[in-house]
Write a protein that holds these residues in place. Structure first.
Motif, PDB file in Angstrom:
ATOM      1  N   MET A   1       0.831  -1.203   0.000  1.00  0.00           N
ATOM      2  CA  MET A   1       0.000   0.000   0.000  1.00  0.00           C
ATOM      3  C   MET A   1       0.867   1.256   0.000  1.00  0.00           C
ATOM      4  N   HIS A   2       0.294   2.294  -0.568  1.00  0.00           N
ATOM      5  CA  HIS A   2       0.983   3.584  -0.650  1.00  0.00           C
ATOM      6  C   HIS A   2       0.165   4.581   0.157  1.00  0.00           C
ATOM      7  N   ARG A   3       0.353   4.569   1.488  1.00  0.00           N
ATOM      8  CA  ARG A   3      -0.482   5.385   2.365  1.00  0.00           C
ATOM      9  C   ARG A   3       0.326   6.374   3.204  1.00  0.00           C
ATOM     10  N   HIS A   4       1.670   6.301   3.143  1.00  0.00           N
ATOM     11  CA  HIS A   4       2.510   7.226   3.902  1.00  0.00           C
ATOM     12  C   HIS A   4       3.586   7.856   3.031  1.00  0.00           C
ATOM     13  N   GLY A   5       3.317   7.964   1.734  1.00  0.00           N
ATOM     14  CA  GLY A   5       4.266   8.612   0.837  1.00  0.00           C
ATOM     15  C   GLY A   5       5.253   7.665   0.190  1.00  0.00           C
ATOM     16  N   TYR A   6       5.151   6.362   0.467  1.00  0.00           N
ATOM     17  CA  TYR A   6       6.011   5.375  -0.184  1.00  0.00           C
ATOM     18  C   TYR A   6       5.269   4.048  -0.203  1.00  0.00           C
ATOM     19  N   THR A   7       5.738   3.149  -1.065  1.00  0.00           N
ATOM     20  CA  THR A   7       5.110   1.832  -1.141  1.00  0.00           C
ATOM     21  C   THR A   7       5.548   1.023   0.078  1.00  0.00           C
ATOM     22  N   GLU A   8       4.559   0.547   0.819  1.00  0.00           N
ATOM     23  CA  GLU A   8       4.812  -0.026   2.142  1.00  0.00           C
ATOM     24  C   GLU A   8       4.415  -1.493   2.172  1.00  0.00           C
ATOM     25  N   GLU A   9       5.279  -2.314   2.776  1.00  0.00           N
ATOM     26  CA  GLU A   9       4.996  -3.734   2.994  1.00  0.00           C
ATOM     27  C   GLU A   9       4.029  -3.859   4.176  1.00  0.00           C
ATOM     28  N   CYS A  10       2.782  -4.272   3.890  1.00  0.00           N
ATOM     29  CA  CYS A  10       1.751  -4.343   4.939  1.00  0.00           C
ATOM     30  C   CYS A  10       1.092  -5.726   4.910  1.00  0.00           C
ATOM     31  N   TYR A  11       0.568  -6.134   6.066  1.00  0.00           N
ATOM     32  CA  TYR A  11      -0.117  -7.417   6.194  1.00  0.00           C
ATOM     33  C   TYR A  11      -1.429  -7.194   6.940  1.00  0.00           C
ATOM     34  N   PHE A  12      -2.489  -7.913   6.495  1.00  0.00           N
ATOM     35  CA  PHE A  12      -3.817  -7.708   7.075  1.00  0.00           C
ATOM     36  C   PHE A  12      -4.551  -9.039   7.191  1.00  0.00           C
ATOM     37  N   ASN A  13      -5.385  -9.128   8.229  1.00  0.00           N
ATOM     38  CA  ASN A  13      -6.467 -10.104   8.293  1.00  0.00           C
ATOM     39  C   ASN A  13      -7.740  -9.347   7.940  1.00  0.00           C
ATOM     40  N   PHE A  14      -8.476  -9.790   6.907  1.00  0.00           N
ATOM     41  CA  PHE A  14      -9.696  -9.051   6.559  1.00  0.00           C
ATOM     42  C   PHE A  14     -10.731  -9.991   5.955  1.00  0.00           C
ATOM     43  N   THR A  15     -11.972  -9.547   6.064  1.00  0.00           N
ATOM     44  CA  THR A  15     -13.088 -10.272   5.468  1.00  0.00           C
ATOM     45  C   THR A  15     -13.870  -9.325   4.579  1.00  0.00           C
ATOM     46  N   LEU A  16     -14.380  -9.857   3.477  1.00  0.00           N
ATOM     47  CA  LEU A  16     -15.274  -9.120   2.594  1.00  0.00           C
ATOM     48  C   LEU A  16     -16.611  -9.843   2.623  1.00  0.00           C
ATOM     49  N   SER A  17     -17.632  -9.193   3.213  1.00  0.00           N
ATOM     50  CA  SER A  17     -18.943  -9.830   3.387  1.00  0.00           C
ATOM     51  C   SER A  17     -19.990  -9.027   2.638  1.00  0.00           C
ATOM     52  N   PRO A  18     -21.006  -9.704   2.058  1.00  0.00           N
ATOM     53  CA  PRO A  18     -22.025  -8.984   1.273  1.00  0.00           C
ATOM     54  C   PRO A  18     -23.002  -8.204   2.167  1.00  0.00           C
ATOM     55  N   ILE A  19     -23.434  -7.039   1.671  1.00  0.00           N
ATOM     56  CA  ILE A  19     -24.518  -6.271   2.305  1.00  0.00           C
ATOM     57  C   ILE A  19     -25.666  -6.272   1.298  1.00  0.00           C
ATOM     58  N   ARG A  20     -26.767  -6.911   1.650  1.00  0.00           N
ATOM     59  CA  ARG A  20     -27.898  -7.038   0.719  1.00  0.00           C
ATOM     60  C   ARG A  20     -28.886  -5.901   0.929  1.00  0.00           C
ATOM     61  N   GLY A  21     -29.421  -5.417  -0.220  1.00  0.00           N
ATOM     62  CA  GLY A  21     -30.419  -4.355  -0.170  1.00  0.00           C
ATOM     63  C   GLY A  21     -31.791  -4.907   0.147  1.00  0.00           C
ATOM     64  N   GLU A  22     -32.807  -4.001   0.036  1.00  0.00           N
ATOM     65  CA  GLU A  22     -34.172  -4.388   0.394  1.00  0.00           C
ATOM     66  C   GLU A  22     -34.720  -5.498  -0.501  1.00  0.00           C
ATOM     67  N   GLY A  23     -34.220  -5.582  -1.717  1.00  0.00           N
ATOM     68  CA  GLY A  23     -34.714  -6.607  -2.646  1.00  0.00           C
ATOM     69  C   GLY A  23     -33.914  -7.881  -2.594  1.00  0.00           C
ATOM     70  N   GLY A  24     -32.937  -7.977  -1.698  1.00  0.00           N
ATOM     71  CA  GLY A  24     -32.154  -9.185  -1.574  1.00  0.00           C
ATOM     72  C   GLY A  24     -30.903  -9.184  -2.427  1.00  0.00           C
ATOM     73  N   ARG A  25     -30.740  -8.167  -3.239  1.00  0.00           N
ATOM     74  CA  ARG A  25     -29.579  -8.083  -4.114  1.00  0.00           C
ATOM     75  C   ARG A  25     -28.399  -7.492  -3.340  1.00  0.00           C
ATOM     76  N   VAL A  26     -27.175  -7.966  -3.625  1.00  0.00           N
ATOM     77  CA  VAL A  26     -25.985  -7.446  -2.969  1.00  0.00           C
ATOM     78  C   VAL A  26     -25.732  -6.031  -3.448  1.00  0.00           C
ATOM     79  N   GLU A  27     -25.764  -5.075  -2.521  1.00  0.00           N
ATOM     80  CA  GLU A  27     -25.590  -3.661  -2.858  1.00  0.00           C
ATOM     81  C   GLU A  27     -24.231  -3.119  -2.403  1.00  0.00           C
ATOM     82  N   GLY A  28     -23.565  -3.804  -1.489  1.00  0.00           N
ATOM     83  CA  GLY A  28     -22.287  -3.305  -0.974  1.00  0.00           C
ATOM     84  C   GLY A  28     -21.483  -4.409  -0.309  1.00  0.00           C
TER      85      GLY A  28
END
Length: 1006
Positions: free
Chosen positions: A130-157
């Motif tokens: 990632m380039h978040r402090h003015g240089y390309t940085e070696e970073c490590y993360f634990n993360f999840t990407l989970s669906p957010i469904r709208g009123e009609g059941g479709r994934v909106e976010g």
């Protein structure tokens, strides 16, 4: 999507506040943004699914991001700010691809899969550049990407919960590098080896160390020499083979400055400094910074070398990175220290080996030379003793003969050791009837064993074949073991058992003696090692008998071991192989060329027989004496029977002498009847001379008895040790009879004069004490009478003042009313002072009624009595576990009441008062502590606190009579305890006092 009709500004503002409620810094930023100008439209048009997701996001302390809509517009909370880094707050409300262009190619497929399929993804310790402090940085993360469904059941976010693990991953990696570095360099024995192994280890970790170089200081050349490197080739202007250590000299690396300061220094702008771009490890960017770390070895002020370590272009230099470099250098420094110590130890070992060779030669020569004069002495003595008519001093000649044999035995033992160490021991192994030889040797000890009140059991069965042994050596082995057994056995028996097997023969010498402590068993065969404080018949001995046994058994190809239990006895097991294949062929059946050192059983027997002599004798004067101190009683302690008898005979011509064999017997004799002088050897069993001296000086009954130490330790240091321990005189063996008599006579004369002075001084002290006691009784009677007589008028003043105040309440002017109140208050204080004085007076006369007191219960009762004083205040009482004590309950109650009342009074300025009562018990006493967080006091006034009428604060600040703590000290002193205080101004105070333990099984009223 069709936008609804615009609402009024106030309505829109209210809608924004409802949807983007809370959220701290980010929430405030989100509420201030013009969302109508974005692809999402005004806030009041957002779907409920987005509103719910944002509510969860902003209300959470966990880092959360939300990517919404086709553009994946980014929302996040305060916890996400460190992840956004320098892109915050610019990243809020922007499409994800625009926020993270450097990593979007790798994330695009993951986001698309979630949006299209609704399947969540999870990544652990995922690398994102990632380039978040003015240089390309070696970073490590634990993360999840989970669906957010709208009123009609479709994934909106997409709901993105993320945790940065960069520091954990990188620190674990660096820790592994350091661990491997420590393991690899542990085998290094020189500084150069340590540097080569370090460069190899760091070179295998290019993510953190793109390149490195290690320089060692060369004192001869006055510079630093390149010893190892990795990352790029040595030589040239970047890594010269030798660098100057003069400050200001041209150099690519500031080694001179780092050596003087001893601190780590960062070097930046390497491309310009070196003239080329240094390698960046696996990264495409060059390393543009490095650290120069000194090697600080031992206690030297200047560095002994340097680590030049390149820094990763994709990790900023922080404290963890700096510590990684310092720890790597510390490993090298440690190995260099060990290497230096190893070299120093090697040189010391060589010096000691040379010294040992010289010592061995010296002992060998001296021991050999001693044998000639000893032979010339012993021969004529034996002839004189064998005369048909005993000489006038036959007893003295026998004593000389015995000690000559003992000296010869010691000389022979030293000679044996010197020959063994020099490899010049001369053995003659011949087939021997070992059972018969062992029976013969053991039987010579029977008279000494039986004289000591013990049994000797010899069980040596005939063996199937002769055993190859050196007869002289076997004699020394058996006699040393029997002598050792008799020395430490006081009851029971000593057994000698010999058994044969197919290929080995085993000798066991077992006793029922005092035994050997388990911690001493591993050292029992070490030369000169002696078990401290072991009970034995004598403390004499060279400490090499068992060591010699082990060496002699080893020369026979055998082994020796010991088993022992304290108080039960000890057993030595010797195992010899049969046959002759294990022995040197050139020593089989040959005759000796050197004189044998075997002294026969006579020397061992003569010494052992002396151990069986009675331990105490009362010598009689051998002739009339006119010495000024004639008839004085002397206690003599020496474990050598001959020395004891010799000195007792000399002193017995003038004084009454009680001679005993050890320090404990001497102490018993002194306590039974204190003598005018104690004459004691230093090294003795049970209780040595210094132990006896300490015991005498610690007892008031014997403290003034003069003590003269006898010791074989010569020299100024030995005398200083003896006199420093409290001895009145120190006499070194050997001494002349005239010197002994002069020293003893002088000490007795000094003691007689001191006794006369002490008697006169004691008479005067008794007279003065009687006068003081009479004055004290008169003073107490006077204070008691005066205090008692003052109570009636003070009560009248207080009573009439209160009556006047009651009758005139509301009719007098303020000034007159104040006068009446002052009179009443003064009368109350006067009455309290009189009561305290009476209590103080009674404390010295009241009978002390000791009983077992439940201290915890007494503290609760006193707290209940003081409840009115604590009313309306925020007071925290902390009462720990309190043991029972032996005390007068009523007096102890008074002491506790004074101390707790004191704590309540002096914590009054505190909003929250803390009062703690605790105790600790030791085998002798119980110590009680009363601690508070009040105004405290200066420690220089600590002793003043317990004086009568002593106060550290004005009466206007804290009321009181100044007698309470004086009462406490008097009460505790009457119980045989003591009281003291500790404190600091505005930091509280702690009062301590000690009391005797409650005796186990004592009744409450005992």
């Amino acid at each position: 999507m069709k936008k609804p009709a615009s609402a009024a500004p106030s309505e829109r503002l209210e809608s924004v506040r409802e949807v983007l409620m809370g959220g701290g810094e980010v929430g405030a930023l989100l509420r201030g943004m013009d969302w109508a100008a974005t692809s999402l439209g005004p806030v009041d048009s957002w779907p409920q699914s987005l509103r719910s997701a944002l509510s969860i996001c902003l209300g959470s302390g966990f880092p959360i991001g939300i990517y919404w809509g086709a553009d994946l517009v980014l929302f996040y909370n305060d916890g996400y700010i460190p992840i956004a880094g320098g892109k915050h707050p610019w990243a809020l409300g922007r499409p994800g691809e625009e926020v993270w262009p450097e990593i979007w190619d790798g994330l695009r497929r993951s986001f698309a899969r979630v949006m299209e399929t609704g399947a969540a993804t999870y990544e652990e310790d995922s690398l994102l550049l990632m380039h978040r402090h003015g240089y390309t940085e070696e970073c490590y993360f634990n993360f999840t990407l989970s669906p957010i469904r709208g009123e009609g059941g479709r994934v909106e976010g997409v709901f993105n919960a993320v945790l940065e693990t960069t520091y954990r991953v990188i620190n674990a990696r660096r820790t592994q590098v350091l661990r491997e570095l420590a393991e690899r360099t542990a085998v290094a024995r020189t500084a150069r080896e340590a540097c080569l192994l370090t460069a190899s280890s760091l070179g295998a970790a290019p993510l953190d160390v793109p390149f490195c170089a290690l320089y060692l200081v060369d004192e001869k050349e006055g510079g630093a020499r390149l010893t190892a490197s990795s990352g790029f080739a040595p030589g040239g202007p970047s890594l010269p083979s030798v660098l100057s250590l003069e400050v200001g000299a041209p150099s690519p690396w500031p080694l001179a400055e780092v050596r003087l300061s001893g601190r780590v220094e960062q070097v930046s702008g390497l491309s310009e400094r070196l003239g080329f771009a240094p390698p960046g490890g696996p990264w495409p960017e060059p390393s543009n910074s490095a650290l120069v770390v000194p090697f600080l070895v031992g206690t030297g002020e200047l560095a002994s070398g340097f680590l030049v370590m390149g820094l990763s272009p994709r990790r900023a230099l922080d404290e963890e990175y700096r510590q990684f470099a310092e720890r790597a250098a510390a490993h090298v420094s440690r190995v260099m220290s060990v290497a230096a110590a190893f070299e120093e130890e090697r040189q010391r070992a060589e010096a000691l080996a040379e010294l040992d060779r010289a010592k061995t030669a010296f002992f060998s020569n001296v021991s050999h030379e001693f044998r000639t004069p000893l032979t010339l002495m012993l021969g004529p003595i034996e002839d004189a003793l064998a005369a048909t008519e005993p000489a006038l001093h036959g007893a003295e000649l026998e004593r000389v003969h015995r000690n000559g044999l003992r000296l010869l035995k010691l000389v022979n033992t030293l000679l044996d050791f010197s020959r063994i160490e020099a490899g010049r021991i001369e053995a003659s192994f011949a087939p021997t009837d070992l059972a018969a030889l062992t029976r013969e040797l053991a039987s010579t000890f029977r008279s000494a064993v039986e004289r000591a009140g013990l049994r000797l059991r010899v069980d040596c069965e005939p063996l199937a074949q002769p055993v190859y042994v050196d007869r002289d050596m076997w004699e020394k082995i058996v006699l040393n073991l029997l002598s050792n057994a008799l020395k430490f056995t006081f009851a029971g028996e000593i057994s000698v058992t010999l058994r044969g097997g197919d290929s080995r023969v085993e000798l066991t010498v077992r006793d029922t003696g005092t035994g050997i402590p388990p911690e001493e068993l591993p050292r029992i065969f070490e030369r000169f090692h002696r078990v401290q404080d072991a009970r034995s018949r004598t403390h004499e001995g060279s400490g090499i008998g068992l060591a010699l046994v082990r060496e002699l058994v080893a020369l026979h190809g055998g082994t020796v071991r010991v088993e022992s239990h304290v108080g039960e006895g000890t057993a030595f097991f010797l195992s010899l192989p049969t046959g002759s294949a294990h022995l040197p062929s050139d020593r089989l059946g040959v005759s000796r060329t050197r004189v044998s050192t075997a002294s026969g059983a006579e020397a061992y027997m003569e010494e052992a027989l002396r151990w069986g002599r009675g331990s105490a004798t009362e010598s009689e004067p051998v002739r009339a004496s006119v010495h000024p101190t004639a008839g004085a009683r002397i206690v003599l302690a020496d474990d050598n029977a001959d020395m004891r008898e010799y000195v007792a005979r000399l002193l017995g011509a003038f004084w009454r002498v009680e001679a005993v064999a050890d320090g404990q017997a001497a102490l018993d004799a002194v306590l039974r009847e204190p003598p005018e002088l104690v004459l004691t050897d230093v090294m003795m069993p049970r209780l040595d001379g210094f132990g006896l001296l300490r015991a005498l000086k610690a007892d008031a009954r014997t403290r003034m008895v003069p003590v003269i130490l006898l010791s074989a330790r010569a020299g100024e240091e030995a005398q200083v040790d003896g006199l420093g321990a409290g001895a009145d005189d120190y006499l070194v063996k050997p001494f002349s009879a005239r010197e002994l008599l002069a020293r003893v006579g002088a000490r007795l004369e000094i003691a007689r004069m001191r006794a006369g002075l002490n008697a006169e001084l004691e008479r005067k002290v008794r007279e003065r004490t009687a006068q003081l006691q009479e004055s004290n009784r008169e003073l107490e009677s006077f204070s008691y009478s005066v205090s008692h007589d003052l109570r009636a008028p003070l009560r009248h003043i207080l009573g009439f003042a209160e009556l006047l105040a009651k009758r005139t309440r509301g009719t007098l002017d303020d000034k007159s009313q104040h006068y009446v109140d002052v009179i009443a208050e003064a009368a109350r204080k006067g009455g309290q002072l009189v009561d305290d004085l009476l209590a103080f007076s009674r404390l010295g006369r009241a009978e002390l009624k000791r009983a077992t007191v439940d201290l915890a219960r007494l503290v609760d009762e006193v707290r209940a009595d003081l409840a009115p004083e604590a009313e309306g205040r925020d007071i925290h009482w902390r009462v720990m576990a309190l043991p029972p004590v032996q005390a007068d309950a009523s007096l102890l109650r008074m002491a506790l009441k004074n101390l707790l009342s004191n704590a309540l009074k002096y914590t009054r300025p505190r909003a929250e008062a803390l009062i703690e009562i605790s105790a600790e018990a030791s085998p002798e006493e119980v110590r009680v502590h009363v601690r508070d967080n009040g105004v405290g006091f200066e420690m220089k006034y600590a002793d003043k606190l317990f004086g009568v009428f002593q106060r550290l604060h004005a009466a206007a600040q804290f009321e009181g009579t100044g007698i309470g703590l004086a009462n406490v000290r008097r009460i505790i002193a009457r119980h045989g305890g003591h009281v003291w205080a500790e404190g600091a101004v505005d930091q509280g105070a702690c009062f301590h006092f000690s009391l005797p333990h409650a005796r186990v099984g004592a009744s409450p009223h005992e």
